[in-house]
Structures are given as structure tokens and as C-alpha cells.
Design a protein around this motif. Sequence first.
Motif, mmCIF file in Angstrom:
data_model
loop_
_atom_site.group_PDB
_atom_site.id
_atom_site.type_symbol
_atom_site.label_atom_id
_atom_site.label_comp_id
_atom_site.label_asym_id
_atom_site.label_seq_id
_atom_site.Cartn_x
_atom_site.Cartn_y
_atom_site.Cartn_z
ATOM 1 N N PHE A 1 9.278 156.724 155.598
ATOM 2 C CA PHE A 1 10.049 157.029 156.802
ATOM 3 C C PHE A 1 10.897 155.845 157.271
ATOM 4 C CE2 PHE A 1 6.556 160.125 157.001
ATOM 5 C CZ PHE A 1 7.283 161.288 157.163
ATOM 6 N N LEU A 2 10.463 154.633 156.961
ATOM 7 C CA LEU A 2 11.218 153.432 157.341
ATOM 8 C C LEU A 2 11.344 152.533 156.111
ATOM 9 C CD1 LEU A 2 9.571 152.612 160.789
ATOM 10 C CD2 LEU A 2 11.789 153.687 160.407
ATOM 11 N N PRO A 3 12.333 152.790 155.260
ATOM 12 C CA PRO A 3 12.477 151.997 154.031
ATOM 13 C C PRO A 3 12.665 150.504 154.267
ATOM 14 C CG PRO A 3 13.829 153.976 153.934
ATOM 15 C CD PRO A 3 13.319 153.870 155.335
ATOM 16 N N PHE B 1 16.920 152.827 158.114
ATOM 17 C CA PHE B 1 16.604 154.032 157.329
ATOM 18 C C PHE B 1 17.184 154.028 155.916
ATOM 19 C CE2 PHE B 1 16.219 155.389 161.756
ATOM 20 C CZ PHE B 1 14.998 156.043 161.735
ATOM 21 N N GLY B 2 18.135 153.156 155.627
ATOM 22 C CA GLY B 2 18.719 153.102 154.287
ATOM 23 C C GLY B 2 17.841 152.308 153.338
ATOM 24 N N SER B 3 17.913 152.643 152.058
ATOM 25 C CA SER B 3 17.057 151.975 151.076
ATOM 26 C C SER B 3 17.779 150.876 150.304
ATOM 27 C CB SER B 3 16.493 153.010 150.088
ATOM 28 O OG SER B 3 17.520 153.779 149.522
ATOM 29 N N SER B 4 19.123 150.830 150.370
ATOM 30 C CA SER B 4 19.853 149.761 149.689
ATOM 31 C C SER B 4 19.871 148.505 150.559
ATOM 32 C CB SER B 4 21.285 150.208 149.388
ATOM 33 O OG SER B 4 22.023 149.149 148.823
ATOM 34 N N GLU C 1 14.007 149.189 142.895
ATOM 35 C CA GLU C 1 14.268 150.606 142.675
ATOM 36 C C GLU C 1 14.884 151.237 143.912
ATOM 37 O OE1 GLU C 1 10.774 152.586 141.394
ATOM 38 O OE2 GLU C 1 10.623 151.483 139.502
ATOM 39 N N LEU C 2 15.703 152.258 143.685
ATOM 40 C CA LEU C 2 16.356 152.951 144.792
ATOM 41 C C LEU C 2 16.275 154.454 144.571
ATOM 42 C CD1 LEU C 2 19.443 151.974 146.740
ATOM 43 C CD2 LEU C 2 19.542 154.191 145.605
ATOM 44 N N ASP C 3 15.815 155.159 145.588
ATOM 45 C CA ASP C 3 15.730 156.617 145.555
ATOM 46 C C ASP C 3 17.023 157.182 146.142
ATOM 47 O OD1 ASP C 3 15.154 159.275 145.648
ATOM 48 O OD2 ASP C 3 13.338 159.089 146.852
ATOM 49 N N SER C 4 17.794 157.906 145.316
ATOM 50 C CA SER C 4 19.090 158.414 145.775
ATOM 51 C C SER C 4 18.933 159.400 146.932
ATOM 52 C CB SER C 4 19.829 159.071 144.619
ATOM 53 O OG SER C 4 19.064 160.115 144.059
ATOM 54 N N ASN C 5 17.860 160.177 146.943
ATOM 55 C CA ASN C 5 17.645 161.126 148.031
ATOM 56 C C ASN C 5 17.305 160.408 149.337
ATOM 57 O OD1 ASN C 5 17.809 163.845 146.626
ATOM 58 N ND2 ASN C 5 16.296 162.822 145.357
ATOM 59 N N GLN C 6 16.520 159.339 149.238
ATOM 60 C CA GLN C 6 16.229 158.526 150.422
ATOM 61 C C GLN C 6 17.505 157.862 150.938
ATOM 62 O OE1 GLN C 6 13.081 157.780 152.138
ATOM 63 N NE2 GLN C 6 14.683 157.124 153.550
ATOM 64 N N GLU C 7 18.364 157.465 150.010
ATOM 65 C CA GLU C 7 19.633 156.844 150.383
ATOM 66 C C GLU C 7 20.523 157.838 151.125
ATOM 67 O OE1 GLU C 7 22.383 153.691 150.532
ATOM 68 O OE2 GLU C 7 20.237 153.806 150.153
ATOM 69 N N LEU C 8 20.562 159.074 150.638
ATOM 70 C CA LEU C 8 21.331 160.122 151.324
ATOM 71 C C LEU C 8 20.804 160.351 152.730
ATOM 72 C CD1 LEU C 8 22.091 162.990 148.773
ATOM 73 C CD2 LEU C 8 23.716 161.761 150.194
#
Length: 518
Positions: A70-72, A132-135, A353-360
Amino acid sequence: MEITYASPSSTDFADGSSMPTSTRPVRIIPLQHPSTTSSSSSASSSTWAALSRWKSKVQSMTWVEWLEVFLPCTRWIRTYKWREYLQVDLMAGITVGVMLVPQSMSYAKLAGLEPIYGLYSGFVPLFVYAIFGSSRQLAVGPVALVSLLVSNVLSGIVDSSDELYTELAILLAFMVGVMECLLGLFRLGWIIRFISHSVISGFTTASAIVIALSQAKYFLGYNVARSSKIVPLIKSIISGADGFSWPPFVMGSVILAILLIMKHLGKTRKYLRFLRAAGPLTAVLSGTIFVKIFNPSSISLVGDIPQGLPSFSIPRAFGYATSLIPTALLITGVAILESVGIAKALAAKNGYELDSNQELFGLGVANIFGSFFSAYPTTGSFSRSAVNHESGAKSGLSGLVMGVLMGCALLFMTPLFEYIPQCALAAIVISAVIGLVDYEEAIFLWGVDKKDFLLWTITSTTTLFLGIEIGVLVGVGVSLAFVIHESANPHIGYGNMKLRLIGLPVVDQKLKEFILLS
């Protein structure tokens, strides 16, 4: 079913006797196609297996893992090396922040909005995305392509001088955020993979040309028709040539030349890397100083910009939401293609690693919260993200520093922005979109794959002459048609031999399966 099989391999000996023929039973199993019941039961069993695996994974997650979902931002906060990372994150944030302030005003003008809304769009979304973003290196904010899309759709609904125009731009940010969140939550980011890279390259190339031509009015000194098609733009430029003014043309051309030289030196020489980020600020400062000293009446200025932070407000004008859905979908697609693509590349370079769905989902939340503070749609920027990475950014802290710098600009520096020449902001936009003209991709495709070159040509041509929406629809449609055609007519090569599977008869089904599995 059993039958007796007589071996045909009996051999005659020299004396004329022969070996007795051997017989052995052979069981023949007829080939049967799977029934609908069996296939549906296997599909349901695999679905239940996937659900059970997901359930066990969820049950085994610790509270720390739930917090990371919930909080990357907690991923980099827990492992943050303060002595090593703090200084480089601060420097990267300041560098990109200096670049963001003039760019955000330029892109707001491109979107048909007042410059203050560009500053608002570069403020709240940065803080929200950092959470909230993962990048850890993606720089979020206004970008040229999204600004063009906003201008293109809203100018067809209402005049840009109307207050409704601004309300619709803010509503569009909310809608884009909701769509991005839904795609992220339902893990549907893979849908965009069906769009060929040739379509993306052709679309961005044509869009960059349209953006550059739309900024010509600030160089030429007279109004040019607002359009996303190249023919009306060129006609308007030619028909208004009587109103040409030399001062803005000379100033804009000089500033553009300075920007391009600084960008080139920043890319080619490592010790001059800071010049790439300092270009927009140099353009704004040089133009403002010239205006303050000589006060030329023929050069249009930005004018008064409100001072202070944006106030909280709920997006309005929901009655127009239906007409904005296609554009919201298109901007969401651009976010997936641009932001997620560059975020994955930066994550690979920096070893996480980066989750594209989490990024969206992170981009969506940033747009939703931004719409509550008068921001128009934002996404990740190619140029600013590259500068952020090259400046050594290690975490989302650099994004927070950018947000703080933008907040300081809103609180204390807006009176100084009043004297910025419009041609300086136009030069910033043109220098940014020149890199999007991907003619090298077309040359490469011509030598490698004529079909992809044709797809690039069709997309870029239709976008230039028929408009952005039609260009995207035609490009995606032709791309999907190529995919379907190649799926129905696959070619498998064995050395110099090529087999066209579509020509094999039905009785050779096993041969088909063998070739496909080989």
C-alpha cells in the motif's frame, strides 16, 4: 481395441528356409479431441489452483509486506543509506526542480492553460507519487504530449479563455487518475503490449512536429490557429505572415539555439552534464533580464501569476465526463507506454524490481490528488527522469525535494515570473520535443522490417494529417491487423526452408503440433 500385427521384416536364408513370421498384439488408442466438459473442468481446476496459491500467498504475508503493497515508499525508506544517498538525492532533486519550474509553465501554455496551473501540476502530484509510486528515479509532472492531448480535446468543446476550459482540464486529471488506478488494481497493464513500438514511435514523431508548429505563434508575433493537424497550422502560419515581428523571432531563435547547445554539451560531455538541466532556467533568466533592461513592447510576456499554494477543491463539470472518456483513455495509454516503460528501464539500471501495475496505481493516485489541488493530467517525463537518474538520484526523496522547490517557487517567486517572455517558454517546449522526432527509428525499420516501417509511416502520416485521435486509432487498428495476420499465417524457418502452416491439411494436425513445439 487390439489387433494382431504381423511383422513384415521376415528374411530368407541362404538355404531357402525363412524365419517364421512373428505375431504380437498391438493396442490402438484412437486419437480423441478433448471434450468441452474436460476442457472446462481443467480450466476451472487451474483457476482454483491459482486462487489457492494467491490465498496462501496473502495469508503468509507479514505486516511489513502489506505496508510495502500500500505504501511502496517504505521499500526504500527501510534500506535508505543516509550517509551515501542523502547528498546525491538532494542535488538531484534541486537540479530537476530547477528544470521543472520553467518547463511546467511552458507545458501549461501548450495545454491552453494559464502558467500557474502548470506550477500546480508540478507540486502536489510529486509528493503523492513519492509515497505511492514504486519508481525511485521517475520524475512526475506536466509533459508535452499530454499537454497537446489536453489542448486538442478541450479546444473543441470550449474556448481556452473560458473558465470551463480550466475546470475540464482538472476533471480530466481526475478521470485519468481513476482509470490508471483501476488498471493497476485489476492488473491490466499488459493490454498495452498489443500496440507495436512502431505505432508509438510514429505517433510521438508526428505529435512532436505538431507541438513545435503550435509554438510558432510566440516566435512569429501573431496568432496561429489552434489545431492538431499539420495542414491548418501551416495555412494559418502562411496566411498571417503580414503580422510577422522580428524581436520575438530573434529572441526566441537565440534562446532555442542556446538550449540546444546546452542540451548537446550536457549529453556528450560528462563534466558538463549540469548544462542539460540548467537549460530551461538559463532560457527564462536570459529572456527576463533582456526584457527588464530594454522593455521591448513587441515581445509578449507571461503576465501576472497568482502567488501562494493551491487550495483544495473538488473537480466540477462532471456533465462533460462522457465526452472526455476517449481522451482520458488515450492519456492513460500514454502513461503506460511512457512512464511505466522508462520506470522499468531505470529500475533495471539501478538494481531493483518494479511492478508495472503498482506503478500505474501510483500514477493514478497522484493524478486524483492533483485534481483536488487544480492540477491537470500529469505523468512521468522522459527528459526530467533521465536528468534525475544522471544526477545520481537513489530514492523518492529526490521527488520530494522537487516538490519542496516548486512550493517555494509558488510562495515566493511568482512575482518574478511576470516578466518571462512567451517566446522563451515556447523555445523550452520546442527544445524538449525535438528529441521525440524519431526519424532514426524509421531508417532502422526500413532496413530491418518493411512491415514495421509501413506501420510507422501510416501512424505518423494519419496523425499529422487527420489528427491525434484518428492517428492513434488507425495505428492501433493496423497493428492489431498485422498481429492477427501473423498469428494466422506463422512462418517457421529450418535453415533455408520455410513452412507455411496454414497450407497443411487437417490430417496433418500432429505434424503441425510437432512443428510448433520444435
